[in-house]
Design an enzyme around this catalytic site. Structure first.
Site, PDB file in Angstrom:
ATOM      1  N   ASP A 254       0.920  -1.270   0.309  1.00 31.26           N
ATOM      2  CA  ASP A 254      -0.022   0.071   0.080  1.00 31.26           C
ATOM      3  C   ASP A 254       0.779   1.208  -0.086  1.00 31.26           C
ATOM      4  OD1 ASP A 254      -3.007   1.328   0.496  1.00 31.26           O
ATOM      5  OD2 ASP A 254      -1.501   2.277   2.016  1.00 31.26           O
TER       6      ASP A 254
ATOM      7  N   TYR B 294       3.026  10.126  -0.091  1.00 33.82           N
ATOM      8  CA  TYR B 294       4.147   9.587   0.872  1.00 33.82           C
ATOM      9  C   TYR B 294       5.414   9.934   0.305  1.00 33.82           C
ATOM     10  CZ  TYR B 294       0.277   6.571   2.478  1.00 33.82           C
ATOM     11  OH  TYR B 294      -0.869   5.932   2.849  1.00 33.82           O
TER      12      TYR B 294
ATOM     13  N   LYS C 272      -2.498   6.095  -4.574  1.00 38.29           N
ATOM     14  CA  LYS C 272      -3.801   6.907  -4.229  1.00 38.29           C
ATOM     15  C   LYS C 272      -3.723   8.360  -5.159  1.00 38.29           C
ATOM     16  CE  LYS C 272      -3.806   4.919   0.599  1.00 38.29           C
ATOM     17  NZ  LYS C 272      -2.334   4.397   0.439  1.00 38.29           N
TER      18      LYS C 272
ATOM     19  N   HIS D 197      -7.500   9.463  -2.367  1.00 35.54           N
ATOM     20  CA  HIS D 197      -6.749   9.460  -0.993  1.00 35.54           C
ATOM     21  C   HIS D 197      -7.797   9.810   0.178  1.00 35.54           C
ATOM     22  CE1 HIS D 197      -2.617   9.600   0.795  1.00 35.54           C
ATOM     23  NE2 HIS D 197      -3.599   9.145   1.706  1.00 35.54           N
TER      24      HIS D 197
END
Length: 323
Positions: A49, A54, A83, A116
């Site tokens: 994931d 990020y 996402k 997201h």
């Protein structure tokens, strides 16, 4: 209660029942995401994931490519979740957001692509665009229009499945009631753990054949990111959880993850420590009895570690609703 290795999604694809989370605060070197992802894949995780937000998809992608190249896995045996970030909600930018992730990951497709958060930010190069006074710049994209663009990514074959993350019931219903809906979300990824067990959201999702995926399943590092409070209780130190873990000869983390699995939830486990990465996957060789499940269910406090409090004034902030 036995747990099968996959959950079947409502679009006939399937998702491995436990995933490895790749998020890390900015204080962590990005190379750690690469090292941890490689360890996770070699340990047996087949569900990774990640997210554009990020900032480490290039590193995660290198780990994926390395393990494919040396024969540890085949691409078709790996399930990767990406996402769509909030600055790409405009329908004409959704594909662009996807393609950025695919390029960093060196992949031809994503297995799952999620919105997201429902919060819409103004487009731009900044992840969190603000004005000269430091106030967040919000967009005004209709989430149904964003979803239609997500559907087109699936039609184009660049993603296999599409879903959402951090949506409340009302926001999920906006998509489910969308005119000319082609594909409904296969999942809703939300914070979910012993202190926030998401029972009502779980029932709602099950009633619509939508899978619940849980993040922060072992609590939080409480580093202040995303509005996480430093005074929150440490989940893995909970005495009830530790009593059950000791009785079963398991770690508290293993019991916390097994609890979610037996409720039909996909837990995302996250660690940068090799032995914990390996331990967290060892949740298929024991069962929690009904009385232990009831004891763990009673720990629910509706406590949210990840409050995203910086967006509390956004009209699409998801956490004012009960669920």
């Amino acid at each position: 209660m036995s747990v099968k290795p996959y959950f079947h999604l409502n679009d006939e694809n399937k998702m491995p029942v436990i995933g490895f989370g790749t998020y890390a605060p900015e204080t962590y070197p990005k190379r750690m995401a690469e090292e941890a992802t490689e360890i996770a894949i070699r340990a047996g995780y087949r569900h990774i994931d990640g997210a554009y937000l990020y900032g480490n998809e290039a590193e995660v992608g290198r780990a994926i490519q390395k393990t494919i190249a040396d024969g540890t896995i085949r691409r078709e045996d790996l399930f990767y979740t990406g996402k769509l970030w909030s600055t790409f909600h405009s329908p004409d930018l959704v594909r662009q957001g996807l393609e950025r992730s695919l390029k960093d990951l060196q992949l031809d497709y994503l297995d799952l692509f999620l919105i997201h958060v429902p919060v819409d930010l103004q487009p731009g190069e900044d992840l969190l665009p603000v004005d000269e006074n430091g106030k967040y710049l919000y967009g005004n994209t209709n989430i149904q229009d964003t979803w239609e663009a997500m559907e087109q990514c699936k039609v184009a074959g660049r993603v296999k499945s599409i879903g959402v993350s951090n949506f409340n019931r009302r926001q999920l219903e906006l998509i489910l009631k969308k005119p000319r809906l082609k594909y409904k979300p296969v999942c809703n990824q939300v914070e979910c753990h012993l202190y926030l067990n998401q029972e009502k959201m779980l029932k709602f999702c099950k009633s619509h054949d939508i899978l619940l995926v849980g993040y922060s399943t072992l609590g939080s590092s409480r580093d202040g990111t995303w509005g996480i409070g430093g005074d929150c209780p440490v989940l893995l130190e909970d005495p009830v959880l530790n009593h059950i873990a000791k009785k079963l000869g398991k770690t508290p983390a293993q019991v916390a993850l097994r609890f979610l699995l037996q409720r039909g939830i996909v837990p995302l486990a996250k660690s940068f420590t090799k032995h914990r990465i390996e331990e967290n996957l060892q949740v298929f060789n024991f069962n929690l009895e009904k009385k232990d499940m009831r004891s763990l269910e009673a720990l629910n406090k509706n406590l949210r570690y990840d409050k995203m409090s910086m967006w509390e004034d956004h009209p699409q902030y998801p956490f004012y609703d009960e669920y």
